[in-house]
Motif scaffolding. Structure first.
Motif, PDB file in Angstrom:
ATOM      1  N   VAL A  97      33.150  23.764  39.108  1.00 11.44           N
ATOM      2  CA  VAL A  97      32.272  22.602  39.287  1.00 11.44           C
ATOM      3  C   VAL A  97      31.041  22.937  40.114  1.00 11.44           C
ATOM      4  CG1 VAL A  97      34.201  20.988  39.061  1.00 11.44           C
ATOM      5  CG2 VAL A  97      33.503  21.750  41.332  1.00 11.44           C
ATOM      6  N   GLY A  98      31.023  24.078  40.776  1.00 11.88           N
ATOM      7  CA  GLY A  98      29.918  24.469  41.647  1.00 11.88           C
ATOM      8  C   GLY A  98      30.204  24.091  43.091  1.00 11.88           C
ATOM      9  N   SER A  99      29.724  24.897  44.002  1.00 13.14           N
ATOM     10  CA  SER A  99      30.038  24.702  45.418  1.00 13.14           C
ATOM     11  C   SER A  99      29.563  23.357  45.948  1.00 13.14           C
ATOM     12  CB  SER A  99      29.441  25.832  46.253  1.00 13.14           C
ATOM     13  OG  SER A  99      28.031  25.878  46.091  1.00 13.14           O
ATOM     14  N   GLU A 100      28.490  22.818  45.390  1.00 13.07           N
ATOM     15  CA  GLU A 100      27.983  21.532  45.873  1.00 13.07           C
ATOM     16  C   GLU A 100      28.863  20.351  45.461  1.00 13.07           C
ATOM     17  OE1 GLU A 100      26.615  22.287  41.826  1.00 13.07           O
ATOM     18  OE2 GLU A 100      26.445  23.529  43.629  1.00 13.07           O
ATOM     19  N   ARG A 101      29.752  20.535  44.485  1.00 12.22           N
ATOM     20  CA  ARG A 101      30.615  19.441  44.018  1.00 12.22           C
ATOM     21  C   ARG A 101      32.094  19.666  44.302  1.00 12.22           C
ATOM     22  NH1 ARG A 101      29.981  18.084  38.087  1.00 12.22           N
ATOM     23  NH2 ARG A 101      31.564  16.608  38.718  1.00 12.22           N
ATOM     24  N   THR A 102      32.443  20.789  44.904  1.00  6.96           N
ATOM     25  CA  THR A 102      33.852  21.126  45.086  1.00  6.96           C
ATOM     26  C   THR A 102      34.610  20.049  45.854  1.00  6.96           C
ATOM     27  OG1 THR A 102      33.419  23.499  44.942  1.00  6.96           O
ATOM     28  CG2 THR A 102      35.461  22.832  46.024  1.00  6.96           C
ATOM     29  N   GLU A 103      34.125  19.650  46.998  1.00  8.42           N
ATOM     30  CA  GLU A 103      34.858  18.674  47.826  1.00  8.42           C
ATOM     31  C   GLU A 103      35.013  17.337  47.110  1.00  8.42           C
ATOM     32  OE1 GLU A 103      36.600  19.388  50.472  1.00  8.42           O
ATOM     33  OE2 GLU A 103      35.856  21.448  50.331  1.00  8.42           O
ATOM     34  N   GLU A 104      33.971  16.898  46.434  1.00 12.31           N
ATOM     35  CA  GLU A 104      34.025  15.640  45.680  1.00 12.31           C
ATOM     36  C   GLU A 104      35.080  15.715  44.571  1.00 12.31           C
ATOM     37  OE1 GLU A 104      31.092  13.430  42.463  1.00 12.31           O
ATOM     38  OE2 GLU A 104      30.185  14.622  44.062  1.00 12.31           O
ATOM     39  N   GLU A 105      35.116  16.831  43.848  1.00 11.65           N
ATOM     40  CA  GLU A 105      36.085  16.988  42.760  1.00 11.65           C
ATOM     41  C   GLU A 105      37.504  17.135  43.284  1.00 11.65           C
ATOM     42  OE1 GLU A 105      35.888  16.617  39.368  1.00 11.65           O
ATOM     43  OE2 GLU A 105      33.999  15.762  40.029  1.00 11.65           O
ATOM     44  N   VAL A 106      37.683  17.851  44.384  1.00  9.09           N
ATOM     45  CA  VAL A 106      39.013  17.961  44.975  1.00  9.09           C
ATOM     46  C   VAL A 106      39.518  16.570  45.350  1.00  9.09           C
ATOM     47  CG1 VAL A 106      40.290  18.781  47.002  1.00  9.09           C
ATOM     48  CG2 VAL A 106      38.818  20.355  45.723  1.00  9.09           C
ATOM     49  N   ALA A 107      38.683  15.771  45.988  1.00  9.41           N
ATOM     50  CA  ALA A 107      39.085  14.409  46.373  1.00  9.41           C
ATOM     51  C   ALA A 107      39.423  13.576  45.143  1.00  9.41           C
ATOM     52  CB  ALA A 107      37.981  13.750  47.191  1.00  9.41           C
ATOM     53  N   ARG A 108      38.620  13.692  44.078  1.00 11.07           N
ATOM     54  CA  ARG A 108      38.884  12.931  42.852  1.00 11.07           C
ATOM     55  C   ARG A 108      40.207  13.343  42.220  1.00 11.07           C
ATOM     56  NH1 ARG A 108      38.272  13.089  37.334  1.00 11.07           N
ATOM     57  NH2 ARG A 108      37.586  15.260  37.344  1.00 11.07           N
ATOM     58  N   VAL A 110      42.804  14.851  43.656  1.00 13.50           N
ATOM     59  CA  VAL A 110      43.910  14.421  44.518  1.00 13.50           C
ATOM     60  C   VAL A 110      44.159  12.932  44.298  1.00 13.50           C
ATOM     61  CG1 VAL A 110      44.606  14.062  46.922  1.00 13.50           C
ATOM     62  CG2 VAL A 110      43.691  16.281  46.201  1.00 13.50           C
ATOM     63  N   GLY A 111      43.097  12.157  44.139  1.00 18.56           N
ATOM     64  CA  GLY A 111      43.241  10.734  43.838  1.00 18.56           C
ATOM     65  C   GLY A 111      43.934  10.469  42.512  1.00 18.56           C
ATOM     66  N   LEU A 112      43.812  11.413  41.563  1.00 17.49           N
ATOM     67  CA  LEU A 112      44.485  11.293  40.263  1.00 17.49           C
ATOM     68  C   LEU A 112      45.944  11.757  40.310  1.00 17.49           C
ATOM     69  CD1 LEU A 112      41.735  12.599  37.793  1.00 17.49           C
ATOM     70  CD2 LEU A 112      42.512  10.231  38.097  1.00 17.49           C
ATOM     71  N   GLY A 113      46.340  12.389  41.417  1.00 17.72           N
ATOM     72  CA  GLY A 113      47.726  12.829  41.532  1.00 17.72           C
ATOM     73  C   GLY A 113      47.923  14.310  41.781  1.00 17.72           C
ATOM     74  N   THR A 129      42.909  25.611  45.912  1.00 21.98           N
ATOM     75  CA  THR A 129      44.025  25.654  44.974  1.00 21.98           C
ATOM     76  C   THR A 129      44.774  24.329  45.068  1.00 21.98           C
ATOM     77  OG1 THR A 129      44.208  28.040  45.222  1.00 21.98           O
ATOM     78  CG2 THR A 129      46.100  26.897  44.267  1.00 21.98           C
ATOM     79  N   LEU A 130      44.954  23.711  43.903  1.00 21.02           N
ATOM     80  CA  LEU A 130      45.661  22.434  43.789  1.00 21.02           C
ATOM     81  C   LEU A 130      46.853  22.625  42.857  1.00 21.02           C
ATOM     82  CD1 LEU A 130      42.564  20.105  43.103  1.00 21.02           C
ATOM     83  CD2 LEU A 130      43.685  20.496  45.288  1.00 21.02           C
ATOM     84  N   ALA A 131      47.726  21.631  42.826  1.00 21.13           N
ATOM     85  CA  ALA A 131      48.815  21.589  41.853  1.00 21.13           C
ATOM     86  C   ALA A 131      48.689  20.290  41.072  1.00 21.13           C
ATOM     87  CB  ALA A 131      50.169  21.653  42.550  1.00 21.13           C
ATOM     88  N   ASP A 132      48.860  20.364  39.752  1.00 24.62           N
ATOM     89  CA  ASP A 132      48.829  19.147  38.928  1.00 24.62           C
ATOM     90  C   ASP A 132      50.125  18.362  39.154  1.00 24.62           C
ATOM     91  OD1 ASP A 132      50.872  20.142  37.217  1.00 24.62           O
ATOM     92  OD2 ASP A 132      49.468  20.715  35.649  1.00 24.62           O
ATOM     93  N   PRO A 133      50.294  17.211  38.527  1.00 23.49           N
ATOM     94  CA  PRO A 133      51.494  16.397  38.777  1.00 23.49           C
ATOM     95  C   PRO A 133      52.833  17.092  38.500  1.00 23.49           C
ATOM     96  CG  PRO A 133      49.824  15.040  37.782  1.00 23.49           C
ATOM     97  CD  PRO A 133      49.321  16.457  37.732  1.00 23.49           C
ATOM     98  N   GLU A 134      52.845  18.170  37.690  1.00 24.26           N
ATOM     99  CA  GLU A 134      54.080  18.908  37.450  1.00 24.26           C
ATOM    100  C   GLU A 134      54.181  20.175  38.296  1.00 24.26           C
ATOM    101  OE1 GLU A 134      55.477  19.519  33.511  1.00 24.26           O
ATOM    102  OE2 GLU A 134      55.163  17.431  32.955  1.00 24.26           O
ATOM    103  N   GLY A 135      53.219  20.389  39.183  1.00 22.02           N
ATOM    104  CA  GLY A 135      53.272  21.532  40.079  1.00 22.02           C
ATOM    105  C   GLY A 135      52.553  22.777  39.603  1.00 22.02           C
TER     106      GLY A 135
END
Length: 141
Positions: A97-108, A110-113, A129-135
């Motif tokens: 997503v690009g460094s300028e949008r990383t934090e915004e996308e991580v928050a979004r 995480v808000g989706l699960g 690094t994130l995990a989707d709803p199934e890990g």
């Protein structure tokens, strides 16, 4: 000679995970042809147990796919497997997503699960690094 690829993700709930990833990436769940499925079952080429209902539509139980609205991107198939995820992925997706949008996308996400696992950096490159709803692990960069 070159080949096209499809990315396949094992899942205990492929239709729900396809919905999640379609929302996460801004892609679309690939429609399944309900009339075709009924014909295959009616002709004995598939069993009723090979199907399920998702969001009110008859679909193949074995999986669901998502596709990008932009041509040329690989299809992602979420495939039903009987076992749960138990160890770290050996392959993962990077959502760029690009460094300028990383934090915004991580928050979004995480808000989706999604669940945040860790943050990394190597030289000028940073990722979360994130995990989707199934890990399943994936990175936002």
């Amino acid at each position: 000679m070159s080949f096209d690829v499809q990315i396949v993700v094992d899942s205990s709930s492929p239709h729900a995970l396809a919905d999640w990833w379609a929302e996460a990436l801004g892609w679309q769940v690939e429609p399944q042809d309900e009339a075709f499925i009924r014909r295959m079952v009616g002709a004995g080429a598939a069993a009723e147990s090979d199907t399920t209902t998702h969001r009110g539509a008859l679909v193949w139980k074995v999986g669901a796919a998502i596709v990008s609205p932009e041509p040329g991107r690989p299809r992602v198939l979420f495939q039903l497997v009987p076992e749960a995820k138990t160890v770290k992925n050996r392959l993962h997706l990077d959502v760029r997503v690009g460094s300028e949008r990383t934090e915004e996308e991580v928050a979004r996400l995480v808000g989706l699960g999604a669940r945040e696992l860790w943050r990394g950096q190597q030289g000028p490159y940073a990722w979360v690094t994130l995990a989707d709803p199934e890990g399943n692990e994936f990175c936002v960069t």
